[in-house]
Scaffold this motif. Structure first.
Motif, PDB file in Angstrom:
ATOM      1  N   PRO A 323       0.896  -1.191   0.133  1.00  0.00           N
ATOM      2  CA  PRO A 323       0.090  -0.066  -0.066  1.00  0.00           C
ATOM      3  C   PRO A 323       0.776   1.289  -0.047  1.00  0.00           C
ATOM      4  CG  PRO A 323      -0.728  -1.484   1.668  1.00  0.00           C
ATOM      5  CD  PRO A 323       0.600  -1.967   1.319  1.00  0.00           C
ATOM      6  N   ILE A 324       0.153   2.457  -0.615  1.00  0.00           N
ATOM      7  CA  ILE A 324       0.960   3.552  -0.831  1.00  0.00           C
ATOM      8  C   ILE A 324       1.170   4.339   0.635  1.00  0.00           C
ATOM      9  CG2 ILE A 324       0.567   6.170  -1.288  1.00  0.00           C
ATOM     10  CD1 ILE A 324      -0.921   5.068  -3.753  1.00  0.00           C
ATOM     11  N   ILE A 325       0.248   3.828   1.716  1.00  0.00           N
ATOM     12  CA  ILE A 325       0.207   4.409   2.883  1.00  0.00           C
ATOM     13  C   ILE A 325       1.611   4.238   3.618  1.00  0.00           C
ATOM     14  CG2 ILE A 325      -0.714   2.452   4.230  1.00  0.00           C
ATOM     15  CD1 ILE A 325      -2.186   4.708   5.861  1.00  0.00           C
ATOM     16  N   LEU A 326       2.343   3.036   3.437  1.00  0.00           N
ATOM     17  CA  LEU A 326       3.664   2.658   3.713  1.00  0.00           C
ATOM     18  C   LEU A 326       4.746   3.732   3.447  1.00  0.00           C
ATOM     19  CD1 LEU A 326       3.682  -1.043   2.797  1.00  0.00           C
ATOM     20  CD2 LEU A 326       2.964  -0.110   5.050  1.00  0.00           C
ATOM     21  N   ASN A 327       4.573   4.694   2.405  1.00  0.00           N
ATOM     22  CA  ASN A 327       5.536   5.745   2.076  1.00  0.00           C
ATOM     23  C   ASN A 327       5.508   6.424   3.261  1.00  0.00           C
ATOM     24  OD1 ASN A 327       5.735   4.267  -0.393  1.00  0.00           O
ATOM     25  ND2 ASN A 327       4.328   6.097  -1.295  1.00  0.00           N
ATOM     26  N   SER A 328       4.576   6.781   3.960  1.00  0.00           N
ATOM     27  CA  SER A 328       4.771   7.712   5.061  1.00  0.00           C
ATOM     28  C   SER A 328       5.388   7.328   6.396  1.00  0.00           C
ATOM     29  CB  SER A 328       2.967   8.022   5.371  1.00  0.00           C
ATOM     30  OG  SER A 328       2.271   6.957   5.850  1.00  0.00           O
ATOM     31  N   ILE A 329       5.655   6.134   6.370  1.00  0.00           N
ATOM     32  CA  ILE A 329       6.453   5.704   7.357  1.00  0.00           C
ATOM     33  C   ILE A 329       7.821   5.079   6.921  1.00  0.00           C
ATOM     34  CG2 ILE A 329       4.513   5.280   9.105  1.00  0.00           C
ATOM     35  CD1 ILE A 329       4.659   2.206   8.699  1.00  0.00           C
ATOM     36  N   SER A 330       8.095   4.940   5.733  1.00  0.00           N
ATOM     37  CA  SER A 330       9.353   4.625   5.144  1.00  0.00           C
ATOM     38  C   SER A 330       9.478   3.233   5.550  1.00  0.00           C
ATOM     39  CB  SER A 330      10.375   5.385   5.748  1.00  0.00           C
ATOM     40  OG  SER A 330      10.320   6.797   5.520  1.00  0.00           O
ATOM     41  N   LEU A 331       8.451   2.343   5.373  1.00  0.00           N
ATOM     42  CA  LEU A 331       8.455   0.965   5.367  1.00  0.00           C
ATOM     43  C   LEU A 331       8.407   0.268   4.125  1.00  0.00           C
ATOM     44  CD1 LEU A 331       8.496  -1.413   7.109  1.00  0.00           C
ATOM     45  CD2 LEU A 331       5.939  -1.687   7.206  1.00  0.00           C
ATOM     46  N   ASN A 332       9.651   0.127   3.597  1.00  0.00           N
ATOM     47  CA  ASN A 332       9.855  -0.231   2.101  1.00  0.00           C
ATOM     48  C   ASN A 332      10.793  -1.327   1.809  1.00  0.00           C
ATOM     49  OD1 ASN A 332      10.436  -0.367  -0.519  1.00  0.00           O
ATOM     50  ND2 ASN A 332      10.517   1.837  -0.796  1.00  0.00           N
ATOM     51  N   LEU A 333      10.308  -2.843   2.225  1.00  0.00           N
ATOM     52  CA  LEU A 333      11.038  -3.904   1.966  1.00  0.00           C
ATOM     53  C   LEU A 333      11.776  -4.078   0.545  1.00  0.00           C
ATOM     54  CD1 LEU A 333      11.620  -6.364   3.520  1.00  0.00           C
ATOM     55  CD2 LEU A 333       9.819  -7.497   2.267  1.00  0.00           C
ATOM     56  N   GLU A 334      11.006  -3.737  -0.332  1.00  0.00           N
ATOM     57  CA  GLU A 334      11.700  -3.677  -1.737  1.00  0.00           C
ATOM     58  C   GLU A 334      12.962  -3.004  -1.944  1.00  0.00           C
ATOM     59  OE1 GLU A 334       9.982  -4.996  -5.220  1.00  0.00           O
ATOM     60  OE2 GLU A 334       7.844  -4.205  -4.588  1.00  0.00           O
ATOM     61  N   ARG A 335      12.996  -1.935  -1.219  1.00  0.00           N
ATOM     62  CA  ARG A 335      13.983  -0.726  -1.173  1.00  0.00           C
ATOM     63  C   ARG A 335      15.127  -1.453  -0.684  1.00  0.00           C
ATOM     64  NH1 ARG A 335      17.988   1.571  -1.592  1.00  0.00           N
ATOM     65  NH2 ARG A 335      18.340   3.892  -1.837  1.00  0.00           N
ATOM     66  N   ILE A 336      15.106  -2.273   0.292  1.00  0.00           N
ATOM     67  CA  ILE A 336      16.212  -2.795   1.357  1.00  0.00           C
ATOM     68  C   ILE A 336      16.408  -4.274   1.041  1.00  0.00           C
ATOM     69  CG2 ILE A 336      16.066  -0.941   3.103  1.00  0.00           C
ATOM     70  CD1 ILE A 336      14.617  -3.213   4.569  1.00  0.00           C
ATOM     71  N   ALA A 337      15.580  -4.882   0.187  1.00  0.00           N
ATOM     72  CA  ALA A 337      15.606  -6.407  -0.172  1.00  0.00           C
ATOM     73  C   ALA A 337      16.972  -6.793  -0.428  1.00  0.00           C
ATOM     74  CB  ALA A 337      14.570  -6.750  -1.108  1.00  0.00           C
ATOM     75  N   ASP A 338      17.907  -6.159  -0.909  1.00  0.00           N
ATOM     76  CA  ASP A 338      19.164  -6.694  -1.471  1.00  0.00           C
ATOM     77  C   ASP A 338      20.256  -6.585  -0.470  1.00  0.00           C
ATOM     78  OD1 ASP A 338      19.606  -4.095  -1.449  1.00  0.00           O
ATOM     79  OD2 ASP A 338      19.918  -3.850  -3.832  1.00  0.00           O
ATOM     80  N   LYS A 339      19.708  -6.127   0.717  1.00  0.00           N
ATOM     81  CA  LYS A 339      20.613  -6.074   1.904  1.00  0.00           C
ATOM     82  C   LYS A 339      20.253  -6.952   2.927  1.00  0.00           C
ATOM     83  CE  LYS A 339      22.353  -1.993   0.263  1.00  0.00           C
ATOM     84  NZ  LYS A 339      21.323  -1.593  -0.784  1.00  0.00           N
ATOM     85  N   LEU A 340      19.282  -7.837   2.638  1.00  0.00           N
ATOM     86  CA  LEU A 340      18.808  -8.850   3.860  1.00  0.00           C
ATOM     87  C   LEU A 340      19.101 -10.051   3.094  1.00  0.00           C
ATOM     88  CD1 LEU A 340      15.457  -7.177   4.416  1.00  0.00           C
ATOM     89  CD2 LEU A 340      17.645  -6.681   5.809  1.00  0.00           C
ATOM     90  N   ASP A 341      18.898 -11.261   4.013  1.00  0.00           N
ATOM     91  CA  ASP A 341      19.182 -12.611   4.182  1.00  0.00           C
ATOM     92  C   ASP A 341      17.858 -13.315   4.479  1.00  0.00           C
ATOM     93  OD1 ASP A 341      22.028 -12.227   3.606  1.00  0.00           O
ATOM     94  OD2 ASP A 341      22.045 -11.572   5.567  1.00  0.00           O
ATOM     95  N   PHE A 342      16.830 -13.139   5.238  1.00  0.00           N
ATOM     96  CA  PHE A 342      15.685 -13.821   5.300  1.00  0.00           C
ATOM     97  C   PHE A 342      14.713 -12.704   5.422  1.00  0.00           C
ATOM     98  CE2 PHE A 342      17.633 -16.903   8.751  1.00  0.00           C
ATOM     99  CZ  PHE A 342      18.478 -17.506   7.538  1.00  0.00           C
ATOM    100  N   TYR A 343      13.501 -13.243   5.155  1.00  0.00           N
ATOM    101  CA  TYR A 343      12.289 -12.231   4.650  1.00  0.00           C
ATOM    102  C   TYR A 343      11.183 -12.632   5.785  1.00  0.00           C
ATOM    103  CZ  TYR A 343      15.510 -10.732   1.259  1.00  0.00           C
ATOM    104  OH  TYR A 343      16.424 -10.325   0.530  1.00  0.00           O
ATOM    105  N   MET A 344      10.512 -12.104   6.341  1.00  0.00           N
ATOM    106  CA  MET A 344       9.417 -12.432   7.140  1.00  0.00           C
ATOM    107  C   MET A 344       8.297 -11.561   6.973  1.00  0.00           C
ATOM    108  SD  MET A 344       8.569  -9.987   9.847  1.00  0.00           S
ATOM    109  CE  MET A 344       8.176 -11.081  11.440  1.00  0.00           C
ATOM    110  N   LEU A 345       7.008 -12.326   7.194  1.00  0.00           N
ATOM    111  CA  LEU A 345       5.740 -11.446   7.000  1.00  0.00           C
ATOM    112  C   LEU A 345       5.108 -11.694   8.348  1.00  0.00           C
ATOM    113  CD1 LEU A 345       3.087 -10.378   5.378  1.00  0.00           C
ATOM    114  CD2 LEU A 345       2.540 -12.681   5.346  1.00  0.00           C
ATOM    115  N   GLU A 346       4.803 -10.666   9.154  1.00  0.00           N
ATOM    116  CA  GLU A 346       4.118 -10.681  10.228  1.00  0.00           C
ATOM    117  C   GLU A 346       2.638 -10.613   9.879  1.00  0.00           C
ATOM    118  OE1 GLU A 346       4.234  -7.966  14.484  1.00  0.00           O
ATOM    119  OE2 GLU A 346       4.648  -6.912  12.564  1.00  0.00           O
TER     120      GLU A 346
END
Length: 708
Positions: A323-346
């Motif tokens: 959702p667009i609303i995530l922009n307002s809190i800078s929650l952007n998994l796609e932006r940091i995905a290449d720095k991570l090793d595991f991925y979780m869905l709460e």
């Protein structure tokens, strides 16, 4: 000096590129959206994901305030008992939970680290990995008695031990006063405050905070050396109300060439009388740059953390990606995905709404795709519960989605006080893990989904804040299609923005592409799509299409005009699903689409997902028509009743499905479910009209079953 090279040539020419090996010193594909990379001599290349182990059965290791009594014998004995309990529940990975807002405990780090090290040693004796998990960039600072009481009612799971207001003015770590590291409110210049959690937020861009966090991590590694790290809150819960600090203002000027605007600039901020999540004028390119810069800041922080922890797996908490609303809190998994090793869905919450799990299917498949494209990294679904049926629901969803299950009780986030009959996590999940080990040990890491359609979600629409004339965003349309595919047993996957720009990726599968409301589109993406269609690929498109570029700028001429003028027979224009619910039938009845599974009798409500486990064909059944039985007294922090039990609302559970065995070949199958215990049921297979008819009896099963 920059050297421009072709991405694919770059990957082929590097003998060190080995994706998905888990060796941190090897190079991973330096994937960019554009087919050419700009590489400066001092630029570090993206590394392969670090995967020294692959979690499958995960559980929260809850800490409580009395653990600060370390090293009393009673604490040591409790740790030993729990480690043994985790082992008996076949848990392979423990996630540290509690002491969450970590810098609240800066006066106790030595004691905590000794406790954590002891826990790790006990767990490792049973070959259970211990992963650290904490919030890095906040401290609790409730403002007044009312806020303090609210904090104690709703967030006891953080293990609350925050500073007295007077002491807080002098609180520090490694010489950095916390008050000097916090974000700055853009309206009144006060400290940035996340009211939903009663926390003040450190600025991810403040060099003092980054230095403090780095030194804390270095100490944590030296004194504990966890098996992995989940660093929470790589986002900004204060949101657009911050950060007006000097470092962020300077960076906005340096990186994007803009002066930070005053809060009175409505052309930038929009209507700030609305809730903060609705601020911002996405029609202004300067505001869009501000959103992107705030994401850059988070990404730089994640990069620093990964550099410090080295080849140990890193991930962060993420409950949503679309959702667009995530922009307002800078929650952007796609932006940091290449720095991570595991991925979780709460994932599933503890209240009665958790039975409406289909709403999360698109998110689950989106995050699963992010993990897959990052060297087939582990994906994990975290499901909270209080009572056994909630734990069973979360365990079932992880199997249905084909990801690791993270089981977690959540007693301390119910309203005001914990229920007397709450369970320990290991006791709640033990019967399901043990049943799985005995009767259905399916390793999702060795499985393959069978998507029949590729549903496109283009990140550019989100980051640029695009909505159609009715205010419907691209992600909402994606979720609507997801729900239809789920309810009609159509296998699908989410195809994301990087893959959309690579024609070879698009042509590597025969399943059609479906784009609904992809307004923001790059030239590279369009060129790949056009080549895909010209080479025979089937494309379903709902307008608008390509009205804006990847930066959100309005194009003089929509790319849809060019695409439509090509008059390709395999290009199919359709209405948006948000405008016309019947468009789904248009898709499934088209000759270009041949579904693998079609239900022919029995009540609807059970959905299936097909999966291949190294040549073994498996069908997962999941109930979408569950009835939540609320607990009569226990409520969550929002005062919604907590889920106590689950019943099924499906009446006729004797189902028949038509299976296209040319696409999914099956022979003898038996039905298993934890609700059947050690028993199984035979599944009847027959032939009719050139199809295989599968008849299955799900009577007495409320949540989940598997045919194998």
């Amino acid at each position: 000096m920059k050297t421009i090279i072709n991405r694919r040539d770059f990957i082929k020419s590097s003998a060190l590129v080995v994706a998905g090996t888990g060796l941190g010193n090897q190079l991973y594909s330096a994937v960019a959206e554009h087919p050419f990379l700009s590489i400066t001599p001092d630029q570090r290349l993206i590394t392969a994901p670090d995967i020294p182990f692959r979690p499958r059965r995960v559980a929260s290791w809850w800490n409580t305030l009395d653990d600060l009594l370390w090293s009393q014998k009673v604490i040591k004995d409790k740790v030993k008992r729990r480690a043994e309990g985790f082992a008996s529940a076949h848990i392979d990975t423990a996630m540290n939970y509690g002491f969450h807002v970590r810098f609240d405990y800066s006066n106790y780090f030595g004691r905590l680290n000794e406790y954590f090290h002891f826990v790790k040693e006990e767990l490792n004796q049973y070959d259970i990995k211990f992963i650290e998990h904490y919030s890095c960039n906040h401290v609790h600072r409730p403002r007044g008695k009312e806020e303090r009481e609210k904090l104690h009612r709703t967030h006891r799971h953080h293990v609350l031990l925050f500073h007295d207001p007077e002491a807080a003015e002098h609180a520090q770590y490694e010489g950095h006063l916390f008050r000097d590291l916090v974000e700055v409110d853009i309206i009144d210049g006060s400290r940035g405050y996340a009211r939903q959690y009663q926390m003040e937020a450190f600025c991810h861009n403040n060099p003092g905070f980054l230095d403090m966090h780095q030194k804390y991590l270095e100490r944590l590694i030296k004194e504990v050396d966890f098996d992995g790290y989940e660093i929470d809150d790589m986002c900004d819960y204060v949101g657009l109300r911050a950060c007006g600090c000097k470092y962020c203002r300077e960076r906005f000027k340096r990186d994007y060439g803009h002066e930070f605007p005053p809060v009175t600039d409505t052309n930038f901020w929009g209507d700030i009388t609305k809730p903060m999540l609705q601020w911002g004028n996405y029609g202004n390119p300067v505001f869009r740059d501000w959103i992107k810069m705030k994401d850059d800041i988070i990404a730089d922080h994640v990069t620093m953390v990964k550099k410090v922890i080295g080849n140990k797996p890193l991930f962060t908490c993420c409950s949503s990606t679309g959702p667009i609303i995530l922009n307002s809190i800078s929650l952007n998994l796609e932006r940091i995905a290449d720095k991570l090793d595991f991925y979780m869905l709460e994932n599933v919450g503890i209240n009665i709404r958790s039975v409406n799990w289909g709403e999360m299917d698109a998110e689950a498949l989106q995050q699963k795709d992010i993990a897959e494209k990052r060297g087939n990294s582990p994906a994990i679904a975290l499901s909270y519960t209080i009572y056994p049926d909630g734990g069973y629901l979360g365990w079932s969803l992880a199997r249905f989605w084909g990801v690791a299950n993270w089981a977690s009780t959540f007693q301390h986030r119910v309203y005001e006080e914990d229920p007397a009959d709450s369970m320990e996590t290991e006791d709640m999940i033990r019967p399901y893990n043990n049943w799985e080990m005995k009767l259905s040990d399916l390793n999702h890491h060795q499985s393959k989904d069978l998507p029949e359609v590729r549903l496109v979600y283009n990140y550019y629409c989100r980051i640029n804040g695009w909505k159609d004339q009715k205010g419907v965003e691209h992600w909402n349309k994606t979720k609507m299609w997801s729900k239809k595919f789920l309810e009609n047993n159509i296998g699908y996957r989410i195809l994301r923005y990087k893959e959309l720009s690579d024609v070879n990726c698009l042509l590597s599968e025969k399943s059609p592409l479906l784009l609904d409301g992809v307004a923001s589109l790059s030239d590279n993406q369009y060129n790949a799509i056009e080549k895909y269609v010209s080479r025979g690929g089937t494309l379903w498109v709902s307008l608008p299409f390509g009205t804006h570029d990847e930066k959100g700028n309005l194009r003089k001429k929509p790319l849809s005009d060019i695409l439509i003028n090509s008059k390709r027979k395999n290009l199919k224009l359709i209405d948006s699903i948000s405008d016309n619910d019947n468009v789904f039938q248009q898709f499934v009845l088209d000759k270009s689409f041949s579904p693998i599974v079609r239900q022919v009798s029995g009540d609807i409500g059970w959905v299936v997902r097909l999966r291949d486990y190294k040549g073994k064909r498996v069908i997962h059944f999941m109930n979408t028509n569950m009835k939540a039985i609320p607990h009569p007294t226990v409520k969550d922090i929002g005062q919604s009743p907590v889920l106590s039990r689950i019943e099924s609302s499906i009446k006729n559970n004797v189902l028949k499905f038509e299976i296209d065995t040319k696409q999914f070949d099956i022979t003898k199958l038996n039905l298993y479910s934890p609700e059947l215990g050690d028993q199984s049921r035979e599944i009847h297979l027959s032939r009719a009209r050139g199809k295989t008819i599968l008849e299955v009896d799900l009577t007495g099963i409320r949540v989940y079953a598997v045919a194998q």
